[in-house]
Each structure stands twice: as C-alpha cells, then as structure tokens.
Motif scaffolding. Structure first.
Motif, PDB file in Angstrom:
ATOM      1  N   ILE A  88      17.656 -32.892 -14.467  1.00 33.33           N
ATOM      2  CA  ILE A  88      16.689 -32.554 -13.417  1.00 33.33           C
ATOM      3  C   ILE A  88      17.322 -32.675 -12.035  1.00 33.33           C
ATOM      4  CG2 ILE A  88      14.522 -33.280 -12.339  1.00 33.33           C
ATOM      5  CD1 ILE A  88      13.500 -34.055 -15.098  1.00 33.33           C
ATOM      6  N   ALA A  89      18.083 -33.732 -11.819  1.00 33.16           N
ATOM      7  CA  ALA A  89      18.730 -33.931 -10.522  1.00 33.16           C
ATOM      8  C   ALA A  89      19.698 -32.793 -10.207  1.00 33.16           C
ATOM      9  CB  ALA A  89      19.466 -35.267 -10.493  1.00 33.16           C
ATOM     10  N   THR A  90      20.490 -32.386 -11.202  1.00 29.46           N
ATOM     11  CA  THR A  90      21.437 -31.286 -11.003  1.00 29.46           C
ATOM     12  C   THR A  90      20.706 -29.982 -10.699  1.00 29.46           C
ATOM     13  OG1 THR A  90      22.962 -32.342 -12.558  1.00 29.46           O
ATOM     14  CG2 THR A  90      23.373 -30.037 -12.020  1.00 29.46           C
ATOM     15  N   HIS A  91      19.629 -29.729 -11.427  1.00 29.54           N
ATOM     16  CA  HIS A  91      18.857 -28.503 -11.221  1.00 29.54           C
ATOM     17  C   HIS A  91      18.274 -28.452  -9.811  1.00 29.54           C
ATOM     18  CE1 HIS A  91      16.211 -25.119 -11.947  1.00 29.54           C
ATOM     19  NE2 HIS A  91      15.176 -25.853 -11.568  1.00 29.54           N
ATOM     20  N   CYS A  92      17.745 -29.570  -9.337  1.00 32.98           N
ATOM     21  CA  CYS A  92      17.142 -29.594  -8.000  1.00 32.98           C
ATOM     22  C   CYS A  92      18.187 -29.390  -6.909  1.00 32.98           C
ATOM     23  CB  CYS A  92      16.389 -30.915  -7.793  1.00 32.98           C
ATOM     24  SG  CYS A  92      14.868 -31.045  -8.770  1.00 32.98           S
ATOM     25  N   TYR A 142      12.124 -37.326   8.150  1.00 35.10           N
ATOM     26  CA  TYR A 142      11.664 -38.675   7.826  1.00 35.10           C
ATOM     27  C   TYR A 142      12.050 -39.066   6.411  1.00 35.10           C
ATOM     28  CZ  TYR A 142       8.888 -38.355  12.101  1.00 35.10           C
ATOM     29  OH  TYR A 142       8.500 -38.220  13.410  1.00 35.10           O
ATOM     30  N   ALA A 143      12.017 -38.105   5.486  1.00 30.05           N
ATOM     31  CA  ALA A 143      12.447 -38.388   4.117  1.00 30.05           C
ATOM     32  C   ALA A 143      13.930 -38.732   4.078  1.00 30.05           C
ATOM     33  CB  ALA A 143      12.159 -37.187   3.210  1.00 30.05           C
ATOM     34  N   MET A 144      14.720 -37.993   4.864  1.00 34.10           N
ATOM     35  CA  MET A 144      16.147 -38.282   4.946  1.00 34.10           C
ATOM     36  C   MET A 144      16.389 -39.659   5.550  1.00 34.10           C
ATOM     37  SD  MET A 144      19.208 -36.988   4.328  1.00 34.10           S
ATOM     38  CE  MET A 144      19.102 -35.196   4.327  1.00 34.10           C
ATOM     39  N   GLU A 252      21.032 -39.519  -7.639  1.00 28.44           N
ATOM     40  CA  GLU A 252      20.718 -38.613  -6.547  1.00 28.44           C
ATOM     41  C   GLU A 252      21.671 -38.811  -5.369  1.00 28.44           C
ATOM     42  OE1 GLU A 252      19.143 -36.093  -6.061  1.00 28.44           O
ATOM     43  OE2 GLU A 252      17.496 -35.947  -7.501  1.00 28.44           O
ATOM     44  N   GLY A 253      22.432 -37.775  -5.075  1.00 26.03           N
ATOM     45  CA  GLY A 253      23.264 -37.768  -3.880  1.00 26.03           C
ATOM     46  C   GLY A 253      22.946 -36.565  -3.019  1.00 26.03           C
ATOM     47  N   ILE A 254      21.661 -36.135  -3.061  1.00 25.73           N
ATOM     48  CA  ILE A 254      21.285 -34.873  -2.423  1.00 25.73           C
ATOM     49  C   ILE A 254      21.395 -34.946  -0.910  1.00 25.73           C
ATOM     50  CG2 ILE A 254      18.812 -35.338  -2.163  1.00 25.73           C
ATOM     51  CD1 ILE A 254      18.434 -32.409  -3.294  1.00 25.73           C
ATOM     52  N   ASN A 255      21.338 -36.142  -0.334  1.00 20.21           N
ATOM     53  CA  ASN A 255      21.485 -36.249   1.111  1.00 20.21           C
ATOM     54  C   ASN A 255      22.903 -35.943   1.579  1.00 20.21           C
ATOM     55  OD1 ASN A 255      22.068 -38.666  -0.338  1.00 20.21           O
ATOM     56  ND2 ASN A 255      22.242 -39.768   1.579  1.00 20.21           N
ATOM     57  N   VAL A 256      23.850 -35.921   0.643  1.00 20.59           N
ATOM     58  CA  VAL A 256      25.243 -35.602   0.979  1.00 20.59           C
ATOM     59  C   VAL A 256      25.588 -34.161   0.612  1.00 20.59           C
ATOM     60  CG1 VAL A 256      27.650 -36.291   0.561  1.00 20.59           C
ATOM     61  CG2 VAL A 256      25.850 -38.014   0.597  1.00 20.59           C
ATOM     62  N   VAL A 257      24.754 -33.523  -0.203  1.00 23.43           N
ATOM     63  CA  VAL A 257      25.088 -32.218  -0.775  1.00 23.43           C
ATOM     64  C   VAL A 257      25.293 -31.151   0.284  1.00 23.43           C
ATOM     65  CG1 VAL A 257      24.128 -30.300  -2.101  1.00 23.43           C
ATOM     66  CG2 VAL A 257      24.088 -32.600  -3.045  1.00 23.43           C
ATOM     67  N   MET A 258      24.325 -30.976   1.190  1.00 27.32           N
ATOM     68  CA  MET A 258      24.416 -29.895   2.171  1.00 27.32           C
ATOM     69  C   MET A 258      25.594 -30.076   3.139  1.00 27.32           C
ATOM     70  SD  MET A 258      22.296 -27.844   1.055  1.00 27.32           S
ATOM     71  CE  MET A 258      22.803 -26.654   2.276  1.00 27.32           C
ATOM     72  N   LEU A 397      13.084 -36.844  -1.693  1.00 24.41           N
ATOM     73  CA  LEU A 397      14.151 -36.018  -1.118  1.00 24.41           C
ATOM     74  C   LEU A 397      14.841 -35.178  -2.188  1.00 24.41           C
ATOM     75  CD1 LEU A 397      15.423 -35.784   1.795  1.00 24.41           C
ATOM     76  CD2 LEU A 397      17.312 -37.118   0.877  1.00 24.41           C
ATOM     77  N   GLY A 398      15.008 -35.727  -3.391  1.00 19.67           N
ATOM     78  CA  GLY A 398      15.788 -35.049  -4.415  1.00 19.67           C
ATOM     79  C   GLY A 398      14.982 -34.193  -5.366  1.00 19.67           C
ATOM     80  N   LEU A 399      13.674 -34.449  -5.500  1.00 20.65           N
ATOM     81  CA  LEU A 399      12.842 -33.686  -6.435  1.00 20.65           C
ATOM     82  C   LEU A 399      11.771 -32.876  -5.712  1.00 20.65           C
ATOM     83  CD1 LEU A 399      12.266 -36.355  -9.250  1.00 20.65           C
ATOM     84  CD2 LEU A 399      14.069 -34.650  -9.103  1.00 20.65           C
ATOM     85  N   PHE A 400      10.906 -33.572  -4.981  1.00 19.31           N
ATOM     86  CA  PHE A 400       9.724 -32.933  -4.400  1.00 19.31           C
ATOM     87  C   PHE A 400      10.092 -31.820  -3.419  1.00 19.31           C
ATOM     88  CE2 PHE A 400       6.556 -32.910  -0.918  1.00 19.31           C
ATOM     89  CZ  PHE A 400       5.477 -32.406  -1.631  1.00 19.31           C
ATOM     90  N   ILE A 401      10.908 -32.124  -2.428  1.00 21.24           N
ATOM     91  CA  ILE A 401      11.200 -31.142  -1.378  1.00 21.24           C
ATOM     92  C   ILE A 401      11.937 -29.912  -1.914  1.00 21.24           C
ATOM     93  CG2 ILE A 401      12.466 -30.771   0.774  1.00 21.24           C
ATOM     94  CD1 ILE A 401      11.744 -33.570   1.620  1.00 21.24           C
TER      95      ILE A 401
END
Length: 452
Positions: A88-92, A142-144, A252-258, A397-401
């Motif tokens: 799920i994390a990878t897909h998001c 704010y989520a970040m 979850e490392g989505i805050n670093v992805v972009m 941050l990693g799923l909902f948004i």
C-alpha cells in the motif's frame, strides 16, 4: 460592396482558422511538454544517490522497532501485515509521483513539490473543488509539519534511549532520557544546517553502512542462540492497530519522495520496473519482515521499543551495534527534516529581506530542532510515540492525501474502466480511517495508562 463583404468573410475565416491552429498547437505542445527537460537543478543527484536516499528514508529507527510491532499481532499476521503495508505504501508513493508529473505537464512546470502538487490538482480539478486550493495547500503543509515534528521526535527519543543504555553500562549516574535529549540539541542544530540534498548523500551512505552492520550484529545475536522464546503465532486482535501504526511509521518515507525525485539527474529512472522506487521498497519489505519475525521470535514479549535495546549488556559486539545505530539514526534525522524545511522556507522567505535570508534559514531550522526536542521531553517513550505518530501523521501524509489527490485529478480525466480508480481509492481510504481511529485510540490509551 459584395467584394468588400467577401474580403471580410475571408479575413474572419482566416482569423478563425488561425485561432484553431494556435489552440491545436497549444494542445500539441502540452502533449509533448516534458518536465524533465526543463528542470534546472543546481546540484542533481545520481540514480544511485537517489536510491540511497529513498532507502535510507525508510530504513531508520522503524526497522529496529519491527519486533515490538510483531509482538502486537503474532508471527503470521505480522508477516502478512508487513507485506500488505509495504504494498500500500509503495502504491501511494507511485500514484503521488505520477499525479505530480501529469499536473506538471499540464501546468508546464518543470517540477512540483508535495504541497504544490496537491494545490495544483485542486486548482485544475472539478469546478466545484477549485475554491479549496488554499485550504488543501495549508492542510498538506500542516501534515508535512506533523510528520516532521513527530517523526524526528521519535528519532531523538531513539538516539537518547540508546545513549542512555550505552552510558549506563559504564557509569553509575543514570541520567533520564530527557537529559540526553537536551544534550543532542546542539549536534542536531548543526546537522540540520545542510541545505542541499546532494550534500546529504555521504551522510546517507554512512548511515546505511552503520545500519547494515547493526542489523548484521542483531541477526548474529538473534540466530546465535537456538533457544528461541515462545513467540505467539496470533496475537490479540485489539493490539493489531499498534502494529499497523508502527509499520506505517517505519516504511513511509513519502515526505522525502518528491525532493528526491525532483532533484534526480535522471528522474525517468524513479518509477517503472525495476526503478528506484520499486527496488528500494522490495528491499525494505524483505528486511522489515526478517528483522520483525526473528527479532520477536528471539525475545518474545520482552522485546523493547528497539531490538538493539534488548541486546546483552557488557559485550563489545552488542555495544558496537548500539553505537552504530545511534550514528545511523542521527544522520537520518537530517534527511527526514529536509523536505519540511524546504516547504516552510518557501512560505517564509517572501516575508524576509533578501539580505537576511541566510539568517532566516538558520533561525527557522534551529527552531524546528528545538520543537522536536521539546516534544521528546514531553513523551519520552519510544514505542508509544511511534504508534501515535504513525497512526495520525504518517498515515495522513502517506495514505490519505495521495489517494484524494489522485481521485480529484482523475475525476474529469477518466477514472478508468468501471471507475476502478474510484473503487480502489475508496477501499484504501477506508483502510486509512481504520488505521487513524484505531491506532490513535490505542496509542493514547496506552499513554494515559502509563503516565497516570
């Protein structure tokens, strides 16, 4: 007069054809616009460097907390849950990056960060949702910020707990974890002043090397003694939310992805098969499953918030692992703070005179570090902090948004055959709500129980 009307009609026809031609040319340009070709990155990161960054963003204190996560579910649900959360994390992450690239192409912008992606999607989305662009931008920021404060506070607790465990072996002055958190303030402030992702690559490489050696030593102690404790195959279902919260926090490392994708020298290598994303996440899931399964099998219900804290005292090899993991998590702190600092600075720098920009960056980064240390002193419990931060901030941050952003972006552009994107995202949003409510309730309940 007839000749004059004829000339006017010809002029109008020519103008209309010209307008149509220009419009068609604009659409053609939009289809052929490649954001990658227009990126001007001062210090681009190589594909290997990006892989190291992404791997490091998911391999931190959460990896060593997986055995205690398995304690909440048992061995079989733990293995299945690790694979599920990783998928799920990878897909998001995938849908977020894909949506960012699509909207960048439509807006003719070279690159968009996390917040700008969310805002642009609503700005160019369905007419009824465009007025929420400002709210979405603030919500994403704010989520970040929540992930930044909560996640890095966990790192501070982790480092402080490990330092306390090390120092207590050699001295009789048993200082509390809060004291070690205060001692870490100055080193963390100095680390966070690094402002370019490229310059963090050596720190990420060093952190990965330290973490690999730590995991190897941990596995040595785990497999050296064949007398495994009695690990449960199935745990209490009511404790499963704590497992999911911990696993989400860990992976979850989505805050670093972009930032990683935007600063790649070859961003086309990020998605796809094998790709930077898929390769790193497969390694993450395998490593998390191994450490969680065998760590819990070894230490059972006595395993602590980090498996390194369960290693024997007084042995040089175990002491080496504890020191190396402190170094690894310390340098991970700088990487995890990079994206939030970038977003906050973009919003703040317009209010500061150009000549004070350098000072403003220093003050902003110093204040952010101080907030994480204060939060650590308020709740100095590693396991409970991981559960709370994972269920509230990392899941949002990693799923909902990403799920909401993709749904809004595809709403007028096509949701796929039988609207499968809508159904798929609806199920994942239901999963998010279960994680948020159950994980938050379980974590707060345990916090109140412990400190009351």
């Amino acid at each position: 007069m007839e000749d004059t009307c004829k000339e006017k009609n010809e002029d109008l026809s020519t103008a209309a054809n010209s307008t149509i031609t220009l419009h068609q040319k604009s659409l053609d340009d939009l289809k052929t616009y490649n954001p990658f070709e227009h990126r001007n990155v001062p210090h681009p990161t190589s594909t290997i460097g990006s892989f190291v960054h992404l791997l490091k963003s998911s391999l931190g204190s959460g990896l060593l907390a997986m055995p205690v996560a398995f304690k909440h579910t048992g061995l079989i649900p733990g293995c299945l849950g690790t694979a599920l959360v990783g998928l799920i994390a990878t897909h998001c992450v995938h849908i977020l990056v894909s949506t960012s690239r699509d909207i960048s192409r439509e807006c003719r912008e070279p690159a968009l960060n996390y917040t700008d992606t969310c805002a642009r999607v609503f700005k160019h989305g369905p007419q009824s949702l465009r007025r929420y662009e400002g709210f979405v931008r603030h919500f994403a920021d704010y989520a970040m910020a929540g992930v930044c404060l909560g996640g890095t506070s966990v790192y501070v607790i982790f480092i402080a707990s490990s330092l306390k465990d090390i120092v207590d072996q050699f001295t009789s002055s048993h200082l509390p974890i809060e004291a070690y958190s205060g001692i870490l303030l100055i080193p963390l402030i100095l680390l966070i002043q690094v402002r370019y992702l490229k310059f963090l690559v050596p720190f990420s490489v060093l952190a990965n090397m330290c973490l690999i050696v730590t995991v190897a030593i941990t596995c040595y102690y785990t497999f050296a003694d064949v007398q495994f404790s009695d690990g449960k195959l199935f745990g209490n279902v009511l404790e499963w939310p704590l497992f999911i919260s911990t696993a989400i926090f860990a992976m979850e490392g989505i805050n670093v992805v972009m930032p990683v994708e935007n600063e790649m020298a070859h961003p086309e290598h990020f998605l796809g098969c094998p790709g930077v994303l898929n390769t790193s996440m497969v390694l993450v899931v395998i490593l998390y499953g191994i450490v969680g399964f065998f760590g819990y099998l070894k230490y059972g219900d006595y395993v602590q918030g980090s498996i390194t804290l369960s290693l024997p005292e007084g042995e040089p090899l175990a002491l080496t692992a504890k020191i190396l993991v402190v170094i690894a998590v310390f340098f991970t702190y700088g990487l995890q703070m990079y994206a939030p600092m970038d977003i906050l600075w973009i919003r703040v720098k317009g209010r500061i005179s150009q000549k004070y920009h350098n000072l403003g960056q220093i003050v902003l980064r110093t204040a952010s570090v101080m907030l994480t240390v204060i939060l650590t002193i308020a709740i100095p419990d590693l396991e409970l902090m991981i559960g709370l931060v994972g269920s509230v901030f990392f899941s949002t941050l990693g799923l909902f948004i990403p799920l909401v952003v993709q749904t809004v972006h595809k709403w007028d552009r096509g949701l796929g055959r039988c609207s499968y994107i809508l159904w798929k995202n609806g199920l994942l949003l239901l999963f998010y709500l279960v994680v948020l409510l159950s994980g938050c309730y379980s974590s707060i309940k345990e916090i109140v129980k412990k400190y009351s």
